[in-house]
Structures are given as structure tokens and as C-alpha cells.
Design an enzyme around this catalytic site. Structure first.
Site, PDB file in Angstrom:
ATOM      1  N   GLU A   1      86.596  64.771  58.259  1.00 16.91           N
ATOM      2  CA  GLU A   1      87.875  65.211  58.803  1.00 16.91           C
ATOM      3  C   GLU A   1      88.160  64.686  60.203  1.00 16.91           C
ATOM      4  O   GLU A   1      88.381  65.460  61.141  1.00 16.91           O
ATOM      5  CB  GLU A   1      87.906  66.749  58.854  1.00 16.91           C
ATOM      6  CG  GLU A   1      87.737  67.383  57.511  1.00 16.91           C
ATOM      7  CD  GLU A   1      89.060  67.753  56.855  1.00 16.91           C
ATOM      8  OE1 GLU A   1      89.194  68.881  56.435  1.00 16.91           O
ATOM      9  OE2 GLU A   1      89.950  66.885  56.784  1.00 16.91           O
TER      10      GLU A   1
ATOM     11  N   GLU B   1      84.373  67.584  48.585  1.00 17.89           N
ATOM     12  CA  GLU B   1      84.515  69.042  48.578  1.00 17.89           C
ATOM     13  C   GLU B   1      85.449  69.397  47.428  1.00 17.89           C
ATOM     14  O   GLU B   1      86.499  68.773  47.261  1.00 17.89           O
ATOM     15  CB  GLU B   1      85.105  69.550  49.902  1.00 17.89           C
ATOM     16  CG  GLU B   1      84.184  69.316  51.087  1.00 17.89           C
ATOM     17  CD  GLU B   1      84.780  69.740  52.428  1.00 17.89           C
ATOM     18  OE1 GLU B   1      85.706  70.569  52.451  1.00 17.89           O
ATOM     19  OE2 GLU B   1      84.307  69.218  53.448  1.00 17.89           O
TER      20      GLU B   1
ATOM     21  N   HIS C   1      88.417  67.154  63.987  1.00 15.56           N
ATOM     22  CA  HIS C   1      89.506  67.717  63.195  1.00 15.56           C
ATOM     23  C   HIS C   1      90.797  68.013  63.981  1.00 15.56           C
ATOM     24  O   HIS C   1      91.883  67.617  63.592  1.00 15.56           O
ATOM     25  CB  HIS C   1      88.993  68.997  62.523  1.00 15.56           C
ATOM     26  CG  HIS C   1      89.602  69.224  61.189  1.00 15.56           C
ATOM     27  ND1 HIS C   1      88.951  69.890  60.171  1.00 15.56           N
ATOM     28  CD2 HIS C   1      90.802  68.891  60.687  1.00 15.56           C
ATOM     29  CE1 HIS C   1      89.735  69.940  59.119  1.00 15.56           C
ATOM     30  NE2 HIS C   1      90.861  69.344  59.405  1.00 15.56           N
TER      31      HIS C   1
ATOM     32  N   PHE D   1      87.335  82.944  56.787  1.00 13.80           N
ATOM     33  CA  PHE D   1      87.231  81.600  56.216  1.00 13.80           C
ATOM     34  C   PHE D   1      85.820  81.033  56.354  1.00 13.80           C
ATOM     35  O   PHE D   1      85.453  80.059  55.704  1.00 13.80           O
ATOM     36  CB  PHE D   1      88.235  80.678  56.913  1.00 13.80           C
ATOM     37  CG  PHE D   1      88.776  79.576  56.052  1.00 13.80           C
ATOM     38  CD1 PHE D   1      89.496  79.858  54.899  1.00 13.80           C
ATOM     39  CD2 PHE D   1      88.580  78.234  56.389  1.00 13.80           C
ATOM     40  CE1 PHE D   1      90.001  78.832  54.096  1.00 13.80           C
ATOM     41  CE2 PHE D   1      89.087  77.206  55.605  1.00 13.80           C
ATOM     42  CZ  PHE D   1      89.801  77.505  54.452  1.00 13.80           C
TER      43      PHE D   1
END
Ligand code: IPT
Length: 976
Positions: free
Chosen positions: A436, A506, A395, A588
Site C-alpha cells: 500500500e 489479501e 499508506h 478494524f
């Protein structure tokens, strides 16, 4: 044992060499060696070094295997980051301070293994594993979520102990492609074992079991001694049916000279008549045994598999399982446990999957790495469609790495090893190249390998969706974007340009109080060809159980220190930053549909109803229409009861007979009740439960509660009585049961969506968290009091009027609030008041029993519900707006002696009753900081903003927002 300074495994510095994915590691295969192996789990000698090349000097402590050292008392603690790397070095470099765990133990190699091939299997280690036996270098492995096997035949002596050392380096070049959104740990996270085979052994078994009943089992055979002995052959059994080696395959192999002295290949073939096929609803499995024989008929090796007959294909823009366009009701799942980090037990994995079944899920994406092997056995058995995802996420340096030739080997290695391990699982329907990591040549190389090796399954990669959904390139057969706005998905499906199934990998980010508009998504999915579902982000809130006193993870001994989603006093669920990390991404990490102890969040009930196998609608005169909303089975596994809820308080029940319906069929059934003339608003509910004990639910487990409204509410006329309402000098209602009088409220404790979506900041800028009330006038007219007030924010004023009229037994409160145009998107417009202590039970007629909000209320049926006030609140890890109930028509709050208050609302409203003011929730960072008030804080909202999913993805729809301008509502308060 001495530590040679020039140990070759250390001298090579493999932690900064992406080209080195392994050394001395055996090829991955699908032969299950767990049965009959010697487990090496337990306490190992352990030393945590500051760097991989630091000397091993002792003293030893001990560490449990499998387990992460970051949760076993070391000073190297868990750290949470999402996108960014926890260290500044660029790929392929890692920091000089690099915690390295040295695990060591003696292993008694059984004497009767003499002459056999001896293999060490390390289930998973992150991120670089170095293996030594008796001081001799044996091998290297990377790829933190797959097993590594090493041949120890030459370095051990059966009957003698061997010292096995496993050195695990935490940071490496591989960390840059293991940059998933999760806690960073270090350790050996899956079991370690030792097994022995005959030198002549099965090197791999590839099962292809088709919907037609055709079975093909391809085996690779090797001999540790080199050349294969003459005359070896295979036999097999499928649920007791004998299988024989395919002579035609042997002949073709011989003619083509495909086989050599060193590699044997053979095939078993059969066709099962009237085969019981596998799908997620009826996951029928067969037992397959493959035996490798020596020429004399004795068995050299055996491999057992639970297999399922099914087909997966893409036809046009539909993903088909056994020819059916199945809905993908998916969730992203990590291997996670609040006490053990990434080490998960059979019981825990089973509990995960059982819970998902009970809440209507049928698909799992193994975000973002191959999960524990047992997960796939359970998915086969319980019935899930699995997107199996390779351990690649770069990522933070996505673009640099996907096209970096130094990492090419790692991409192909990780994807191919996953496929080699998991290819025989019927549950695995799609391969995923990772997450990602932008899109580069590394992906195409890996895709090429998969397409050749396993042409029976589609392939997906989210990063490829960036090329365009219609043509995501070589790496993806599915358009699988993340967090795409629903309107974009629908527009694509209707555009005429769609070429691939659109199944978001997602969507619906479940952080905190979230999952708004899920039902709207599914209404669109069901109505739009080309949309087939998606994978909710995500299953877990990854809160780690932490002792508040010393800030340490509790670890393995913590069972029993939590209940119902809440940590025991003195403990809390830690999220990013709680272990003293300076680089972290906060809460998160708490974005799942279950709490860290697997307690379901209210969003799960929303999902359960959306996935209901039985639907009802009003259609026929004096009847309802039932639909079988499944793909493969009838209703024989279900039982049901009709329930009629009347506004007057009555609930009538009647037995229900579910008709025999094939998938997709409908049938009209007569109304089970004669609707009473009186009784007001009336709702018909079908309570559907499991009819028998199932592997994932005992008989009687609720499956869904579909509902239709049969009659709307009758207008209630409340006559005024000649009496006075008492207000104080500020125009605030004086009432014996209220400790804080009803005032206007525009503020809710920001949800994670409100914060990360930027709404909360706007509300603060407007001053909605600190409105200042100023009474403008108090007028006593005939029979009522009119109170005009202004609520001043930083940038605008809200005018508010309350008209208080005495009625039989209480007071009617009519309210009006006028929001300036600038306040164009507030959290709520409504009333808040507080009650005296002791009113601890809430009874209500409305939606429930679980928490619901305007855009998350499809799963909460209307009825008569009753819950203790303390049970109404949902303990989201970071405190926020919580505990709301949508569509409330009236409620009572009562003490044990049945005294208390009753409220009747003018129309169905959002109501919450909790122990906390919005400001209490706003101020707290963790649930354990909250101090419950003794009375109740009651909110009655004329309008309440939807939840949406803006913490990562789309906000709620405009129709669920609170408009500026005039709002009117009224309610009547009585003493019980
Ligand atoms: C995206 C990731 O794939 C997932 O791991 C998780 O981080 C999720 O979304 C958010 O919780 S990353 C995001 C920046 C799109």
C-alpha cells in the site's frame, strides 16, 4: 556518563532525514550469529524522554528487552491506526512531542575476545536507533523490523565493562513508510546480542539449492584488518558429505580480476544424487556447514544453515514449485502477541505455524514487514511458502513518497536488506516490495536490485496491480491485488489477456464473524486455470490484554488471564480507542482468523475443509470416489474412519483403508456400509486424522471431514390431535417452557461486515431493530389458532401469520411473513423465542459442531452434535451476531435430568441458541460488557443473510441474501 549537548547523533536530527537510513551500520548478511553469542536481553536501565533532544536526566526506571515500552507501564500507550498517520506532520517530518526511550546497561566484554572482531546486534528497534558506547557515538539505524549490527571492536576493551546506550526515537521520517495497519509502539522488539568473530570472517553466505540436487554456496570473505591473509580457503559439509571449494570459480575469478585483497569470494559446489526435495507438504531439510580456514588449516569462521532443495518459477500464468502448480492457501501474518505487542517468542511463533498447518494453510505473507528471523526457520522446518515482504508502507502519503527521491535510498535499503537476510530460506518463494505505497520509481529501483541479486525468485508488489493485472510493470511478476471481487478474478483468468499468475495478496477479510463465500472462492479457484489461491486477511485479532480498572495494558505478566478466546473477568481485549487515543480506527484491528490468544475462530474449520487433502464424491454405483488433492505426497501420513449419520439418531462407524494414490489421482472404493432401509436422511463422512506423530500434530489429529449425502430426508407427517393451543390476548403462544413467546425476527446484531458494508445502517433506517408488533386477528378454528400480526418498521410493514396446531406432545407452528419490496436485503426472517433457565445442553442433527452460516458452512459436516449452550457462542471482540448453526434439521434443549424441549424443523434451517438477545449484542462494545441471560434465546430462521466480507472487500453473493416477498417455514415444539 555525561550528556554532551552536541552529541553528533542528536545534532544530525536523523529522525527527520529520510536520506539517512543508517550510519556506522554493518551490511546485512545471512550468516547466523545467534549460536554462541552473548545475549543482552533482560532488564535495562530506561528513561522515556519527551523528545529525542531532551536531556537525559534520570531517574532511571527499567524496561525489559526485547519489548515495547508502550506495554511496560509508561504513559506512552499503544495507539491503533490503519491508513491515517497518528500525527499531522507531512513527510519527512515528525511531531515535536516524540517519545524517545533511552536504554542503558553495562556489558562485560569477555576477556578472551581480545584480538577478535566484536559486533553488537540489535534485533529490531522502532523507529530510529542511535547507539552509543561509553558515551561515544557508534551508529544509527532505521528499518524497524530488521536487525542492525555495529562493529564495537574499536570502542570496547575485552575484559572491561562497557556502557551500551540504545536510544530509540518513536516518530521519524521512517514512520511515514511504516504506516502499516497495526498498533503503533515504541521500543526494542527483538533480541540484542553481542558476538565475536575472528578478524578473518565470513561476510556473507548465499545458498542456491535446486530441485535437481545441484547445490551452490557462494561465500564472501573479509578481514577486519583490511587485506585478506594469503591462503585462506573454504570447506563445507552437507549432512556429513564433504564439500570442496570450486577451483573453476577461483580460476575464473582470478582471470577476471574480480577478487581483490579486501574482498574474497569462493564457491562450494556439489550435486546430491536422489535428493529429498523441499516443498510445503514434505519440507525436507539438509544441514549445511560452511567453514572458512586460514592457510594453516585452522578454522577462522563457521556458518550453519538448514537448507532445502527446490525450484520456484513462473511459467506462463502459473507459479510452479518444483514444476508443480501449487495452490497457495495463504494467510497474512503479523508478529503479534497480546501481552508483548510485537515481541514474539520461539514458542509463540511455533504455535502460530503449528496451528496454521493443522488448519490446512500452506503459505504466509509476512504482512507487512520482515518477520522475526525465527519465523523463517520454522517455515522451512514445518513447510510453508513464504511471501517475504519489505518494511515499506506509506499508506497515508502513498503517492508523495513512492516518487520522492529523498526516500529512494530507504526503499532500496529496506528491500535489499530483507533479501540479504532471508535469501537462504527454502520457504521464501516470493519477495514483496511492501504494501500500500502506491507505485513509484522507488519501487522500480528496489525491484532492479532484487532482480540482479536474486534471479531465483519471483517478485511481487500489490501497488503495481493498479497498472493492470496483465502488465503490472517491473515491480511485480504476479498479479496480486487485494480484495478483488471473485467475478473479476475469474473474468480476467478467462479473458485470454492473463499473463501473470493471479494470487491476491489479501482476500476474505476475517473481521469479526466473517469469511463468508470462502468455499465459493475456492470452487472458482480450483475450476479456473490462472487462479491459484491467495492470502486471507489475516491471522491475528490484535486485541491487547487490558486491565479494565485502569485501562492499562497488562504486559508480560498476563499469562493465564485468558482462555478460549476470552479475557478473564476484570480484563478485556483492547482495540483501537481503548487506550484513550482520539485518532484511531476502532475494531478494524480485530480482523483475524484467530482470537488474540490464538484460539481458532470457526472460519478456521471452513478453511481446513476447503484445504482437505482427501476428497470424496458420489460417482460409482454403490461406491464413492476418493481423490488425492495434494501436490507432492500420498496418503501414507493419514488414517481414516468411515461414519454414517442417520436422521433417526444412529451413527455407525467402520474402519477405512485409504488407497495408495499419487497427487491428483482418484480411486473408486465400495461403500463401507449397507445403507439401512429405514433411518431417513443419511450422510457418509470420512473422518481423516494424522496416522503418526508429525512435527505439527500428534497422531490422531483431525485433518478433514469430507462428506457426501447418500439419502435425502423422508417427509414427516405430524398428525394433529384434538386439544387446544393456548395463546394470550396478544395472540402469543403460552407454553410452560418458554419465557418469551415465538415472534418474528428480522434483526441480527450487526456483524462488522454488516456495519462497515453499510447494511446495518439501512436496516436501522428501515427500523428493523425496533419493529413494533401489533396483533391484527386471533382466530380459533377447528383444531388450530391462527394469529395475524403486523410488524411495523420506520418505512414499511411486515405481515406475519402463525398457525398453531396441537400435535402429539406439543405444537406445530406454521409461519408466513411477507416483506415489502423495499426491505430487499434484510439480515434474517425467522422466529425468536426464549426458554426457561436450566436447559443448558443443545443436541442437534445438522451441520456442526462449530458455528456456521449460509455462506460459511462447507466445513461443518452434517451429523449428530451436542454442546453446552455456553459453548455455542463465539466471543467476537466486538459483540455481534454469533453462535449460529446452519442446516439444522432438529434439536433438543435439555436440563441435566433430560427434561426440556425438542424442535423439529420443516427443512434444514439456520438456528442459534445463545444467552443473548440480538439487542444485547447490538448494545455492547466489548465482550466483557455482556451479561448472559439464564435462559436461552433461540432463533429459527427461514432465511438468514450470508456473512460476506464487506468490512473490507466484497459482500456476500446475491444468492446468500434474503429476498423480499413471502417466506414460509414451520416447526414443531414438543416437551421432552
Ligand atoms: C489493507 C491493508 O493492506 C491491510 O494492512 C489491512 O489494512 C487490510 O487491508 C484491512 O484490514 S488496507 C485497506 C484499506 C484496503
Amino acid at each position: 556518563m555525561t550528556d554532551a549537548p552536541l552529541d553528533p547523533l542528536i545534532a544530525l536530527r536523523p529522525w527527520e532525514a529520510p536520506e539517512v537510513t543508517s550510519w556506522g551500520r554493518l551490511p546485512m548478511n545471512a550468516v547466523d550469529r545467534r549460536p554462541g553469542a552473548l545475549p543482552l536481553d533482560g532488564d535495562w536501565r530506561f528513561e522515556l524522554l519527551s523528545a529525542p533532544d531532551a536531556p537525559v536526566g534520570g531517574p532511571w526506571s527499567s524496561a525489559h528487552v526485547p519489548g515495547v515500552w508502550t506495554m511496560q507501564g509508561t504513559d506512552d500507550l499503544p495507539q491503533y491506526t490503519n491508513v491515517r498517520m497518528p500525527f499531522p506532520e507531512y513527510p519527512p517530518h515528525s511531531p515535536a512531542a516524540n517519545p524517545t526511550g533511552v536504554y542503558e546497561r553495562e556489558v562485560d566484554v569477555p576477556a578472551d575476545w581480545a584480538g577478535r572482531r566484536i559486533v553488537l546486534q540489535v534485533g529490531a528497534a522502532e523507529s530510529v536507533l542511535l547507539v552509543h558506547v561509553d558515551g561515544r557515538p557508534v551508529g544509527i539505524s532505521k528499518d524497524s523490523h530488521l536487525a542492525a549490527e555495529f562493529d564495537l571492536t574499536g570502542v570496547t576493551r575485552p575484559g572491561s565493562p562497557a556502557t551500551v546506550r540504545l536510544t530509540v526515537v518513536k516518530w521519524s521520517d521512517a514512520s511515514h513508510i511504516e504506516d502499516q495497519d497495526q498498533w503503533w509502539h515504541g521500543g526494542i522488539t527483538r533480541s540484542v546480542l553481542l558476538y565475536a568473530t575472528d578478524p578473518l570472517h565470513l561476510a556473507d553466505v548465499t545458498v542456491r539449492a535446486r530441485y535437481s540436487g545441484d547445490l551452490q554456496v557462494d561465500c564472501r570473505v573479509r578481514d577486519a584488518g583490511g587485506a585478506l591473509p594469503a591462503g585462506w580457503y573454504l570447506t563445507g559439509e552437507l549432512d556429513g558429505r564433504p564439500l570442496a571449494q570450486d577451483a573453476e570459480f577461483d580460476r575464473a575469478n582470478a582471470e577476471d580480476e574480480r577478487v581483490s585483497d579486501f574482498l574474497g569470494e569462493a564457491r562450494l559446489l556439489t550435486t546430491v544424487p536422489e535428493v529429498r526435495t523441499w516443498n510445503a507438504e514434505t519440507p525436507e531439510l539438509y544441514d549445511l556447514t560452511v567453514r572458512l580456514h586460514r592457510a594453516d588449516g585452522t578454522v577462522a569462521d563457521t556458518s550453519r544453515h538448514r537448507i532445502g532443495f527446490r525450484d520456484v518459477e513462473i511459467v506462463g500464468r502459473d507459479l510452479l514449485v518444483n514444476g508443480e502448480r501449487v495452490f497457495i492457501r495463504g494467510v497474512n501474518r503479523h508478529d503479534f502477541h497480546p501481552l508483548t505487542g510485537r515481541t514474539v517468542s520461539y514458542d509463540d511463533m511455533r504455535a502460530d505455524l503449528v496451528l496454521l498447518k493443522r488448519f490446512g494453510f500452506n503459505a504466509i505473507r509476512t504482512a507487512h514487514y520482515p518477520n522475526d528471523p525465527t519465523l523463517y526457520d520454522l517455515a522451512d522446518e514445518l513447510g510453508f511458502y513464504v511471501v517475504d515482504e519489505a518494511d515499506i508502507e506509506s499508506h497515508d502519503h502513498a503517492h508523495e513518497i513512492a516518487d520522492d527521491p529523498r526516500y529512494l535510498n530507504a526503499f532500496v535499503d529496506r528491500v535489499s536488506r530483507m533479501v540479504l537476510r532471508d535469501k537462504n530460506h527454502p520457504s521464501v518463494v516470493i519477495w514483496s516490495l511492501g504494501n500500500e505505497s502506491d507505485y513509484g520509481a522507488g519501487h522500480d529501483a528496489a525491484a532492479g536490485w532484487v532482480r540482479r541479486h536474486d534471479p531465483t525468485r519471483p517478485l511481487q508488489y500489490e501497488g503495481a496491480a493498479k497498472l493492470g493485472w496483465a502488465d503490472p510493470g517491473l515491480a511485480s511478476d504476479i498479479a496480486c491485488p487485494m480484495y478483488a471481487p471473485l467475478e473479476d478474478c475469474v473474468a480476467h483468468a478467462l479473458s485470454g489477456e492473463q499473463t501473470k499468475p493471479l494470487i491476491p495478496c489479501e482476500y476474505s477479510h476475517a473481521m469479526g464473524n466473517s469469511s463468508g463465500t470462502l468455499a465459493d472462492h475456492w470452487a472458482a479457484i480450483e475450476a479456473t486455470p490462472g487462479l491459484q489461491g491467495g492470502f486471507i486477511w489475516e491471522f491475528w485479532d490484535h486485541g491487547i490484554l487490558q486491565r479494565v480498572s485502569d485501562g492499562r495494558p497488562v504486559g508480560r505478566g498476563g499469562a493465564g488471564l485468558y482462555d478460549n478466546g476470552v479475557a478473564a473477568p476484570g480484563y478485556r481485549w483492547a482495540y483501537g480507542g481503548d487506550f484513550g487515543e482520539t485518532i484511531h480506527d476502532g475494531a478494524f484491528i480485530a480482523d483475524g482468523v484467530v482470537f488474540p490468544d490464538r484460539t481458532p475462530k470457526p472460519a478456521m474449520y471452513e478453511h481446513r475443509e476447503i484445504a482437505a487433502p482427501v476428497r470424496i464424491e458420489c460417482f460409482r454405483h454403490e461406491g464413492v470416489v476418493l481423490t488425492n488433492h495434494q501436490h507432492f505426497r500420498g496418503f501414507d501420513w493419514l488414517a481414516a474412519v468411515w461414519e454414517l449419520s442417520l436422521a433417526d439418531g444412529r451413527t455407525l462407524t467402520a474402519p477405512a483403508e485409504l488407497p495408495e494414490l499419487c497427487p491428483g489421482e482418484t480411486a473408486a472404493v465400495p461403500l463401507p456400509f449397507v445403507l439401512p432401509e429405514d433411518g431417513g436422511e443419511a450422510w457418509l463422512t470420512l473422518r481423516v486424522t494424522t496416522a503418526t506423530d508429525l512435527p505439527w500434530a500428534p497422531r490422531g489429529t483431525e485433518v478433514c471431514v469430507p462428506q457426501v449425502r447418500l439419502r435425502g430426508p423422508a417427509a414427516v407427517d405430524v398428525a394433529a390431535v384434538a386439544r387446544q393451543v393456548e395463546v394470550d390476548g396478544e395472540g402469543l403462544l403460552v407454553h410452560p417452557l418458554l419465557t418469551v413467546a415465538p415472534t418474528l425476527s428480522l434483526w441480527r446484531a450487526p456483524t462488522d461486515n454488516d456495519e462497515l458494508g453499510g447494511m446495518a445502517q439501512r436496516w436501522r433506517n428501515w427500523g428493523l431493530d425496533a419493529l413494533v408488533r401489533k396483533v391484527v386477528s386471533v382466530r380459533q378454528d377447528a383444531g388450530h389458532v391462527t394469529v395475524e400480526a403486523e410488524y411495523a418498521g420506520a418505512t414499511g410493514v411486515v405481515r406475519h401469520r402463525q398457525v398453531l396446531t396441537p400435535v402429539e406432545g406439543g405444537v406445530r407452528v406454521e409461519e408466513e411473513a411477507e416483506l415489502p419490496e423495499a426491505f430487499d436485503d434484510v439480515a434474517r426472517v425467522g422466529t425468536v423465542f426464549e426458554t426457561m433457565a436450566g436447559l443448558d445442553l443443545l443436541d442437534w442433527f445438522g451441520q456442526g459442531p462449530w458455528e456456521s452460516y449460509p455462506d460459511r458452512s462447507a466445513g461443518a459436516p452434517v451429523g449428530h452434535h451436542s454442546l453446552p449452550v455456553d459453548d455455542l457462542f463465539t466471543p467476537y471482540l466486538r459483540p455481534q451476531e454469533s453462535g449460529g448453526r446452519h442446516g439444522v434439521r432438529r434439536f433438543t434443549l435439555s436440563a441435566t435430568d433430560a427434561t426440556g424441549l425438542a424442535v423439529v424443523l420443516d427443512e434444514p434451517r439456520q438456528v442459534s441458541v445463545t444467552r443473548y438477545r440480538a439487542e444485547d449484542l447490538t448494545a455492547a462494545t466489548h465482550h466483557d460488557e455482556l451479561v448472559p441471560r439464564t435462559g436461552c434465546v433461540v432463533h429459527i430462521d427461514a432465511a438468514h443473510r450470508g456473512l460476506g466480507t464487506a468490512s473490507c472487500g466484497p459482500d456476500t453473493f446475491p444468492s446468500y441474501r434474503v429476498a423480499p416477498g413471502l417466506h414460509r417455514w414451520s416447526w414443531t415444539l414438543r416437551v421432552l
